[in-house]
Design a protein around this motif. Structure first.
Motif, PDB file in Angstrom:
ATOM      1  N   VAL A 111       0.839  -1.200   0.000  1.00 24.62           N
ATOM      2  CA  VAL A 111       0.000   0.000   0.000  1.00 24.62           C
ATOM      3  C   VAL A 111       0.869   1.243   0.000  1.00 24.62           C
ATOM      4  N   HIS A 250      -2.885  -9.472  -1.697  1.00 22.48           N
ATOM      5  CA  HIS A 250      -3.407  -8.875  -2.925  1.00 22.48           C
ATOM      6  C   HIS A 250      -4.843  -9.304  -3.240  1.00 22.48           C
ATOM      7  N   GLU A 252      -8.990  -9.307  -3.161  1.00 21.31           N
ATOM      8  CA  GLU A 252     -10.022  -8.269  -3.219  1.00 21.31           C
ATOM      9  C   GLU A 252     -10.554  -7.958  -1.829  1.00 21.31           C
ATOM     10  N   LYS A 255      -8.182  -5.549  -0.266  1.00 21.01           N
ATOM     11  CA  LYS A 255      -8.302  -4.265  -0.963  1.00 21.01           C
ATOM     12  C   LYS A 255      -9.522  -3.485  -0.486  1.00 21.01           C
ATOM     13  N   ARG A 256     -10.657  -4.166  -0.386  1.00 18.65           N
ATOM     14  CA  ARG A 256     -11.884  -3.505   0.102  1.00 18.65           C
ATOM     15  C   ARG A 256     -11.704  -3.013   1.533  1.00 18.65           C
ATOM     16  N   GLU A 259      -9.638   0.214   1.521  1.00 14.92           N
ATOM     17  CA  GLU A 259     -10.402   1.341   0.981  1.00 14.92           C
ATOM     18  C   GLU A 259     -11.497   1.797   1.940  1.00 14.92           C
ATOM     19  N   PRO A 268      -4.355   1.123  -1.760  1.00 16.78           N
ATOM     20  CA  PRO A 268      -3.841  -0.152  -2.280  1.00 16.78           C
ATOM     21  C   PRO A 268      -2.985   0.081  -3.530  1.00 16.78           C
ATOM     22  N   TRP A 270      -1.946  -2.449  -5.705  1.00 18.16           N
ATOM     23  CA  TRP A 270      -1.952  -3.595  -6.611  1.00 18.16           C
ATOM     24  C   TRP A 270      -3.244  -3.628  -7.415  1.00 18.16           C
TER      25      TRP A 270
END
Length: 270
Positions: A111, A250, A252, A255-256, A259, A268, A270
């Motif tokens: 990140v 990496h 999802e 990532k969520r 965020e 993030p 990637w």
């Protein structure tokens, strides 16, 4: 006398055997199902907790060790107390490798933590006065990052083309004659009242209740090049378990989480 000599010889042989065992162990691959990961307190710790949750579904157990200062996380990795660390951008890693002769390598991006300028005295950098003190980290890479941020904000100008090698000695214009004070990065939020403004790394800002998107009076753009990385000992860079960790990081789901949790203060990469 003969017994004494025999005892000494046995002791020497035992020490030699232990030494040989240590050398042999150094090149062993990592445990296929468990990793000890070092992080700094704050967002890196929070994100790794989520990575741990995701990795567990794939049969990987992550033991998280939390540190409160930067250098020790790399030293602990180099000395084998950790298998992986996640806390730094690559320029910082490269500088520490050079300074401490560490055999470490980055294996994946994680990140980005946009550095911000904060103040308890002013709401806009236009309110800075001649001779004001501004703080910045004293380590080479984060110090450079802060100087480039100050230049982006219009506070100073650096020697043309100096880039990520910049130090305070490379300031060629300082219209307000600002006094730049260098401190250990973790100390700056605690001493913010002593400055008109200061550049603070996001992880330390969040740890002290500062939200970059809310409290920073100037912040790096989201496409800043200072991306953080996962680092390992070079001998372990190709171990399959490292790929399993990268896959979890990496995902999802992670990532969520980044965020939704950090609202743009951590991005993030990637």
């Amino acid at each position: 006398m003969r017994n004494f000599v025999q005892s000494v010889l046995i002791s020497v042989l035992l020490l030699a055997a232990v030494g040989c065992g240590t050398d042999a162990d150094a090149g062993k691959p990592l445990d296929a199902h468990r990793l000890v990961v070092g992080v700094t307190a704050g967002p890196h710790e929070q994100i790794m907790e989520k990575v741990k949750e995701v990795a567990a579904k794939d049969g990987l157990d992550i033991d998280i060790k939390v540190f409160n200062d930067y250098p020790m996380v790399n030293i602990a990795l180099a000395e084998g107390e950790l298998d992986v660390n996640s806390f730094q951008h690559e320029p910082y890693l490269e500088q520490m490798k050079k300074d401490k002769n560490l055999d470490l390598v980055a294996v994946a991006d994680t990140v980005n933590f946009p550095m911000g300028i904060y103040s308890n005295r002013i709401k806009d950098l236009k309110q800075l006065k001649k001779g004001d003190k501004i703080g910045l980290p004293n380590d080479p890479t984060n110090g450079t990052r802060a100087l480039l941020l100050f230049e982006q904000a219009g506070l100073i100008k650096l020697k043309k083309g100096i880039g990520i090698q910049a130090t305070v000695k490379d300031i060629v214009e300082n219209p307000l004659d600002l006094e730049l004070v260098e401190l250990e990065a973790a100390q700056i939020p605690r001493q913010l009242d002593e400055f008109a403004a200061a550049a603070i790394n996001t992880n330390f800002a969040v740890e002290h209740g500062l939200l970059p998107t809310r409290d920073a009076i100037f912040m790096e753009p989201k496409d800043s090049p200072w991306v953080n990385v996962l680092a390992v000992r070079t001998e372990n860079k190709d171990d399959p378990v490292i790929q399993k960790l990268i896959k979890a990081y990496h995902s999802e789901e992670v990532k969520r989480f980044v965020e939704e949790t950090f609202k743009g203060s951590v991005v993030p990469s990637w």
